[in-house]
Design a protein around this motif. Structure first.
Motif: not given
Ligand code: S3P
Length: 450
Positions: A32, A36, A104, A175-178, A203, A328-329, A356
Motif C-alpha cells: 500500500s 502511494r 489498489t 469500508p474501502s481505503a481504495q 488504512r 482485510i487481506d 478481492k
Molecule cells: C488497499 C486497501 C484494501 C486492501 C488492498 C490494499 C490499499 O482494499 O485489500 O490490498 O492500499 O488501499 P479496500 O480498500 O478496497 O478494502
C-alpha cells in the motif's frame, strides 16, 4: 501476470511438513505504501527518494504507469528516485495503462487522473477485469470526471478527466481505503475541500503520506462516530524521502508459519504496525499466540516493530465484523491458523472478501475443505472454521484463482499438515511477495516445484 495480453506460465508448488522454523527475516516493503510513494512522488515538485520499495509486479506496474503519465521513476542501487511533474501536470499516456493484478493501483490512479484534463485508458489481468470499479466511478462522476467502462463498471475503462472538477463530501458505502483514496486524490487537484466520511476506519496511508508531502489533511470525528477525512485542494507538494516498512500483510505468512510449527522462533524485522493494519496480530494474540512486539519505533510517520514469533498452541476465537478493515487481506492466513487451533473460530463481516483478487471467502472455504477441515460459510458472509487442536489432514490441490494470498496461505497450511498441500499456481505470489519461497525455505519450510 503483469500483462493482460500474455498468459504467465503456471507454476504449481507443493509444501510438505517442516521442522521448527528459525531465523530473522525482513519481508519485502509494504504494498500500500509503495504504490502511494510512487504516485505521490509523481505529482510532487522535485525528487522523491524511496528506500525499501516493494519490487513486486503490482508496484512495478504502478511505476510504469507513472512514467507513462510523464514522471521519471527508476531504481539505482536499491533506491528508487521519482522526479515529479507537479500537481496537475500529468500528461496523457499514449498507451493503455495495464495495472496487472492490482485493484489498489487501478483505483487510486483512476482517482488521480480524474482531475487532469486527459483521457486515460485502464486495463488489467483476468482477475482485475472482474473487479468492481463502479465504487470509484460513482463519486468521481459527482466531481466532474466521465467514464466509459464495460458493463457493471468493469475494466477496460476510459477515464475522461477534467480540470474543472468540484469538491464533494462523500460517505463511503463500503469500508474501502481504495475508494477513500481515489476520492481524496481527485480532491488533491480540485480547488476547495474534498471530504470522505468513513463509518469504519480503513488504512490511512494516503492521509499520512499526503501530509508528509505537504498537503493539508484533517480528520474529524462526527457525532455518529464516523471519521470525516478532508483534503484541501491544490497544495504545493514537495518531493520527500520515504522509508517503506516491511509489509505486515506479507509478514503474516512467516508469522503464522512459525506459530504453527512447535519450537519455532522467528524474528520479522521492521514490520509496519499502523493500527489500521494490525487486526490479524491482535487476533492471533487473542488466540494465544506468543508474539513479542520489540523495538517499537516510528519510521517516516509510520509505526514499525520487530516481531518475535514462537511456536504456540492456538485456540478458536470470534473475530468481530468491525475488525475486518484492519485485517482485510489477512483472513486467508487467519483461516489457516484457525484450522490448527483448538476450537471454533468465527470470522464475521467478510462481504468485501468476495471482491478481492478472487472471491476469497469461497476460495478459502473450498481450499480448507480440500484439506479436510470442517468449515461453514454463513449467509451473512461469515466464515466458521472448526479446529481440532491437531494438524489438519492436508493433501488437497488448491485452486488459487490468480490470488497471491490464497497461494501463500495454503503453502503455509502444508508446513504442518499430515499430508503435503499443493497449490495449482504460485506465479501470482510475485505481485506482492517476490522471493517468498526462498525466504520461507530459508526459515526451514519445505516448499518445492511439482
Ligand atoms: C488497499 C486497501 C484494501 C486492501 C488492498 C490494499 C490499499 O482494499 O485489500 O490490498 O492500499 O488501499 P479496500 O480498500 O478496497 O478494502
Amino acid at each position: 501476470m503483469t500483462n493482460a495480453h500474455s498468459t504467465p506460465a503456471v507454476r504449481p508448488l507443493r509444501s510438505s511438513v517442516s521442522g521448527a522454523l528459525t531465523g530473522t527475516l525482513r519481508v519485502p516493503g509494504d504494498k500500500s505504501i509503495s504504490h502511494r510513494a510512487l504516485m505521490f512522488g509523481a505529482v510532487a515538485m522535485g525528487e522523491t527518494t524511496i528506500h525499501g520499495l516493494l519490487e513486486g509486479e503490482d508496484v512495478l506496474n504502478t511505476a510504469a504507469a507513472m512514467r507513462a503519465l510523464g514522471a521519471a521513476a527508476a531504481c539505482t542501487d536499491g533506491v528508487w528516485r521519482v522526479r515529479g511533474v507537479g500537481l496537475g501536470g500529468l500528461a496523457e499516456p499514449a498507451q493503455v495503462l495495464d495495472m496487472g493484478n492490482s485493484g489498489t493501483a487501478a483505483r487510486l490512479l483512476v482517482g488521480l487522473v480524474a482531475s487532469h484534463p486527459i483521457t486515460t485508458f485502464f486495463t488489467g489481468d483476468g482477475s482485475l477485469v472482474k473487479r468492481p470499479m463502479a465504487r470509484v466511478i460513482g463519486p468521481l462522476e459527482k466531481m466532474g470526471a466521465s467514464f466509459v467502462s464495460r458493463a457493471g463498471g468493469r475494466l477496460p475503462m476510459a477515464v475522461l478527466g477534467s480540470d474543472k472538477t468540484v469538491p464533494i463530501t462523500y460517505r463511503l458505502p463500503v469500508p474501502s481505503a481504495q475508494v477513500k483514496s481515489a476520492v481524496l486524490l481527485c480532491g488533491l487537484n480540485t480547488a476547495g475541500v474534498t471530504t470522505v466520511i468513513e463509518s469504519e476506519p480503513t488504512r490511512d496511508h494516503s492521509e499520512l503520506m499526503l501530509r508528509h508531502f505537504g498537503a493539508t489533511v484533517s480528520v474529524e470525528t462526527l457525532e455518529d462516530g464516523a471519521l470525516a477525512v478532508s483534503v484541501t485542494g491544490q497544495p504545493e507538494l514537495t518531493g520527500r524521502t520515504i522509508h517503506v516498512p516491511a509489509d505486515p500483510s506479507s509478514a503474516a505468512f512467516p508469522a503464522v508459519a512459525a506459530l504453527l510449527r512447535p519450537d519455532s522462533e522467528v524474528v520479522l524485522t521492521d514490520v509496519g504496525m499502523n493500527p489500521r493494519r494490525t487486526g490479524l496480530y491482535d487476533t492471533l494474540v487473542e488466540m494465544g499466540a506468543d508474539i513479542a512486539f520489540e523495538n517499537r519505533r516510528d519510521q517516516a510517520g509510520e509505526p514499525v516493530a520487530d516481531l518475535r514469533v514462537r511456536g504456540s498452541r492456538l485456540k478458536g476465537v470470534v473475530v468481530p465484523a468491525d475488525r475486518a478493515p484492519s485485517m482485510i487481506d489477512e483472513y486467508p492466513i487467519l483461516a489457516v491458523a484457525a484450522s490448527y487451533a483448538e476450537g471454533t473460530t468465527v470470522m464475521l463481516g467478510l462481504k468485501e472478501l468476495r471482491v478481492k483478487e478472487s472471491d476469497r471467502l469461497a476460495m478459502v472455504a473450498e481450499g480448507l475443505v480440500r484439506c479436510g477441515v470442517k468449515v461453514e460459510v454463513g449467509a451473512d458472509d461469515s466464515l466458521t472454521v472448526h479446529g481440532t487442536g491437531r494438524p489438519p489432514q492436508g493433501g488437497g490441490v488448491i485452486a488459487t484463482a490468480m490470488d497471491h494470498r490464497i497461494a501463500m496461505s495454503f503453502l503455509v497450511m502444508g508446513m504442518g499438515s499430515v499430508e503435503p498441500v499443493q497449490v495449482d499456481d504460485s506465479a501470482f505470489i510475485d505481485t506482492s511477495f517476490p522471493g517468498f519461497v526462498g525466504l520461507m525455505n530459508g526459515l526451514g519450510a519445505k516448499i518445492a516445484g511439482v
